[in-house]
Scaffold this motif. Structure first.
Motif, PDB file in Angstrom:
ATOM      1  N   GLN A 136     -15.420  -5.785  18.815  1.00 56.08           N
ATOM      2  CA  GLN A 136     -14.731  -4.318  17.782  1.00 56.08           C
ATOM      3  C   GLN A 136     -13.507  -3.524  17.320  1.00 56.08           C
ATOM      4  O   GLN A 136     -12.839  -3.844  16.290  1.00 56.08           O
ATOM      5  CB  GLN A 136     -15.592  -3.451  17.497  1.00 56.08           C
ATOM      6  CG  GLN A 136     -16.045  -2.365  16.746  1.00 56.08           C
ATOM      7  CD  GLN A 136     -17.392  -1.161  16.610  1.00 56.08           C
ATOM      8  OE1 GLN A 136     -18.201  -1.747  17.888  1.00 56.08           O
ATOM      9  NE2 GLN A 136     -16.870  -0.641  16.055  1.00 56.08           N
ATOM     10  N   THR A 137     -13.044  -3.751  19.137  1.00 56.55           N
ATOM     11  CA  THR A 137     -11.608  -2.811  18.786  1.00 56.55           C
ATOM     12  C   THR A 137     -10.198  -3.906  18.897  1.00 56.55           C
ATOM     13  O   THR A 137      -9.498  -3.939  17.815  1.00 56.55           O
ATOM     14  CB  THR A 137     -10.913  -2.251  19.834  1.00 56.55           C
ATOM     15  OG1 THR A 137     -12.366  -1.077  20.725  1.00 56.55           O
ATOM     16  CG2 THR A 137     -10.107  -1.798  20.258  1.00 56.55           C
ATOM     17  N   THR A 172     -10.746  -6.152  16.109  1.00 55.87           N
ATOM     18  CA  THR A 172     -10.567  -7.259  15.116  1.00 55.87           C
ATOM     19  C   THR A 172      -9.627  -5.904  14.602  1.00 55.87           C
ATOM     20  O   THR A 172      -9.375  -6.379  13.409  1.00 55.87           O
ATOM     21  CB  THR A 172     -12.485  -6.870  15.033  1.00 55.87           C
ATOM     22  OG1 THR A 172     -13.280  -8.334  15.457  1.00 55.87           O
ATOM     23  CG2 THR A 172     -12.262  -8.250  13.526  1.00 55.87           C
ATOM     24  N   ARG A 173     -10.550  -4.634  14.805  1.00 60.02           N
ATOM     25  CA  ARG A 173     -10.234  -3.650  14.301  1.00 60.02           C
ATOM     26  C   ARG A 173      -8.244  -3.716  14.272  1.00 60.02           C
ATOM     27  O   ARG A 173      -7.452  -3.305  13.173  1.00 60.02           O
ATOM     28  CB  ARG A 173     -10.648  -2.101  14.803  1.00 60.02           C
ATOM     29  CG  ARG A 173      -9.787  -0.639  13.790  1.00 60.02           C
ATOM     30  CD  ARG A 173     -10.186   0.501  14.880  1.00 60.02           C
ATOM     31  NE  ARG A 173     -11.658   0.598  13.906  1.00 60.02           N
ATOM     32  CZ  ARG A 173     -12.872   0.305  15.119  1.00 60.02           C
ATOM     33  NH1 ARG A 173     -11.832   0.468  16.599  1.00 60.02           N
ATOM     34  NH2 ARG A 173     -14.034   0.655  15.180  1.00 60.02           N
ATOM     35  N   ALA A 174      -7.959  -3.856  16.001  1.00 59.04           N
ATOM     36  CA  ALA A 174      -6.080  -4.134  15.964  1.00 59.04           C
ATOM     37  C   ALA A 174      -6.462  -5.228  15.216  1.00 59.04           C
ATOM     38  O   ALA A 174      -4.347  -5.435  14.713  1.00 59.04           O
ATOM     39  CB  ALA A 174      -6.327  -3.878  17.402  1.00 59.04           C
ATOM     40  N   LEU A 191      -6.998  -7.000  12.239  1.00 59.72           N
ATOM     41  CA  LEU A 191      -6.611  -6.329  10.440  1.00 59.72           C
ATOM     42  C   LEU A 191      -5.664  -5.093  10.645  1.00 59.72           C
ATOM     43  O   LEU A 191      -4.519  -5.140   9.181  1.00 59.72           O
ATOM     44  CB  LEU A 191      -8.194  -5.643  10.248  1.00 59.72           C
ATOM     45  CG  LEU A 191      -9.171  -6.591  10.652  1.00 59.72           C
ATOM     46  CD1 LEU A 191     -10.685  -5.750   9.722  1.00 59.72           C
ATOM     47  CD2 LEU A 191      -8.338  -7.346   9.082  1.00 59.72           C
ATOM     48  N   ILE A 192      -5.391  -4.607  11.507  1.00 66.01           N
ATOM     49  CA  ILE A 192      -4.357  -3.677  10.916  1.00 66.01           C
ATOM     50  C   ILE A 192      -3.022  -4.151  10.917  1.00 66.01           C
ATOM     51  O   ILE A 192      -1.872  -3.678  10.639  1.00 66.01           O
ATOM     52  CB  ILE A 192      -4.327  -2.568  12.145  1.00 66.01           C
ATOM     53  CG1 ILE A 192      -5.038  -1.664  11.981  1.00 66.01           C
ATOM     54  CG2 ILE A 192      -3.086  -1.530  12.244  1.00 66.01           C
ATOM     55  CD1 ILE A 192      -5.720  -0.653  12.997  1.00 66.01           C
TER      56      ILE A 192
END
Length: 583
Positions: free
Chosen positions: A189-190, A192-194, A196-197
């Motif tokens: 989750q982390t 994937t978020r990183a 995308l950012i």
């Protein structure tokens, strides 16, 4: 098992092997895991340190430029799109495929790093990037150069060290990418978020053209490097076929010997290449004063001896090295700027300028090649009846780094073995002078021509000279010693002409290429000086339309030709009739 051995093990919980128990890999791993449990803070710090180093290695490799001059901090403050795309792939793959892809990507990144480093070296020394198809053989030449310049032990050590470093780089880079992929999926989750950012930031920086000190933040450096390498391979394969066809066409290919060079009949013609004699020697403010003084003094000395000269510029097909490309371009009339073209020409029947003299039947032809230390099948292409290599001139003195003998000795040997002998025909000679070859240490000094003997007179000169290691790492010293070496080579040649030249001697001499970028500069041209010297005024009258400068130093605005144009211009100037061969 003794009490002394078992008690510490029981007290600490560790399994301590006795003298009869071999230490296995499994045991070492168990011991490592136990250490991590016993010292969690230290283990965690070590783990993050290794991870940070892995990230530095991977990001550094993705952003690494291929030029020494581009190694600046702002090249490494960019965001590589390849890392973002790699993270996306890692996040969607199952464990086993992910590890395989990460490891292979690491190996590819390590290989790309090696190619970037090779590019740096080739750009620094040869003024061009590394060619995956053609240039592997030049690595052997590089090792031979190091051996000749600094000794066999240094050459072997450098080769072994380079091989070990390449293997280590591939392994470490693969390990680093696997480690980073494991970190990324440890919290998807982390991760994937990183990702995308990072992707959003990259797109924004690219769209807005954001930069740091003139360098775009959004980078696709690794992908661009791969495209460059792929394009080089594609261009090389295409060029191979196109050049093979080009080499078959020859404007003088079917010219009978009786119609070649009629205006030079009866003349002893000497073609001489001076190693690394480039435009920088005459125009670089740090080098030129000494060289220009030598050229002016030599021009005056030749005038007193009855000789006159005209000089111009030619753009060499090579830069910094690969001298044979310059030699073959000059003599073939073809642009030979890579090893594949060179092999094609040497295997064909394109008429070289020197072979045109042989084809007439009116000249004896000879080559003086002090730099040749092995079989030289090129003799046939150049049309040389006899070639004297490094071992056939009776030299018993010391080597001067790469150069097997001083130019003065090579010229005196040419006089003793060939030029000074009575002959039934005039002589056409090709001479390659090597004393101005890098690393320009130690440099010979001129001795009395009557004292040259077998070359032993040069022993104390070589011992008193600089060591290559004193020069190769110092750009200012390299420039200084390079200039001295050119002065020595030019003076040796012109003194030979004063001493042994006759009314029928025609000397053509030129440089084969510019010195390496560390000496000539990163933006230096590929121009080299070329001069024709003769006593007979009719010889220089034939090239009056060339508008060359009087004397041995070409003017800054003297004509500049491609080196490949010289053969046809020379043949035409001295009365040759074109009869083209079919392509």
């Amino acid at each position: 098992m003794s009490t002394e051995l078992t008690e510490p093990a029981e007290a600490t919980g560790e399994a301590v092997p006795d003298e009869e128990t071999p230490v296995t890999l499994r045991g070492r791993l168990a011991h490592w895991r136990t250490w991590r449990t016993r010292r969690p803070v230290a283990a965690r710090a070590l783990s993050w340190t290794v991870t940070a180093l892995a990230a530095v290695l991977v990001f550094g490799a993705l952003l690494l430029p291929n030029r020494v001059g581009a190694l600046e901090y702002n090249r490494f403050t960019r965001l590589p799109v390849e890392a973002i795309l790699g993270a996306v792939v890692v996040l969607v793959l199952p464990r086993r495929p992910r590890v395989i892809v990460a490891a292979l990507s690491g190996v590819l990144l390590g290989a790309l790093t090696v190619l970037n480093l090779l590019d740096m070296g080739f750009l620094e020394y040869l003024g061009r990037g590394f060619n995956l198809v053609l240039d592997w053989g030049l690595l052997d030449d590089a090792q031979a150069y190091v051996e000749d310049s600094m000794g066999k032990a240094t050459a072997v050590g450098a080769a072994v060290g380079a091989a070990v470093l390449v293997v280590l780089l591939l392994v470490v880079t693969a390990s680093a990418t696997v480690r980073l992929s494991n970190l990324l999926v440890s919290d998807r989750q982390t991760g994937t978020r990183a990702t995308l950012i990072a992707g959003t930031v990259w797109i924004a920086c690219s769209a807005l053209g954001l930069q740091i000190d003139g360098v775009p933040i959004a980078s696709d450096r690794a992908g661009g490097a791969l495209k460059i390498q792929a394009r080089r391979v594609q261009d090389t394969l295409h060029d191979e076929a196109a050049f093979a066809k080009e080499a078959k066409a020859d404007s003088f290919g079917n010219t009978p010997g009786s119609q070649l060079l009629p205006d030079l009949r009866g003349k002893d013609v000497v073609f001489t290449f001076i190693e690394s004699y480039g435009r920088s020697a005459i125009e670089d403010p740090d080098i030129a004063p000494g060289v220009d003084k030598t050229l002016d003094a030599s021009t005056e000395a030749l005038k007193k001896a009855g000789f006159h000269a005209k000089s111009g510029w030619m753009t060499s097909a090579t830069y910094g090295g690969s001298s044979w490309l310059g030699h073959s371009t000059t003599m073939s009339g073809l642009w030979i700027d890579n090893q594949q073209r060179y092999r094609t020409v040497m295997a064909g029947d394109h008429l070289s300028l020197t072979k045109a003299f042989q084809k007439t039947g009116a000249w004896d032809t000879v080559g003086v090649m002090p730099g040749v230390q092995k079989a030289w099948p090129e003799q046939s292409f150049y049309g040389l009846d006899k070639v004297y290599n490094a071992f056939q001139m009776g030299y018993q003195g010391p080597k001067f780094s790469w150069s097997t003998m001083p130019d003065q000795y090579a010229l005196e040997a040419f006089q003793r073995l060939v030029h000074g002998k009575k002959r039934d025909k005039p002589l056409m000679s090709e001479i390659i002078l090597t004393s101005s070859h890098q690393p320009w240490a130690p440099i010979p000094k001129l001795v009395d021509w009557d004292e040259i003997g077998d070359g032993s007179v040069f022993d104390p000169i070589e011992k008193a000279g600089l060591a290559p290691s004193d020069v190769v790492t110092n750009s200012a010293r390299s420039k200084q010693e390079y200039g001295k070496s050119v002065q020595y080579s030019v003076t040796s040649l012109t003194q030979w002409l004063e001493r042994y030249g006759t009314d029928d001697t025609v000397l053509v001499f030129l440089g084969d290429h510019q010195p390496i970028a560390r000496v000539s500069g990163t933006n230096a041209s590929r121009d080299v000086p070329v001069s024709i010297v003769a006593k007979d005024p009719k010889v220089l009258d034939k090239i009056a339309s060339w508008h060359w400068t009087d004397g041995l130093k070409p003017a800054e605005n003297a004509p500049v030709w491609k080196m490949s144009s010289f053969r046809d211009r020379f043949l035409t100037a001295y009365g040759s009739t074109p009869h083209p061969s079919e392509d």
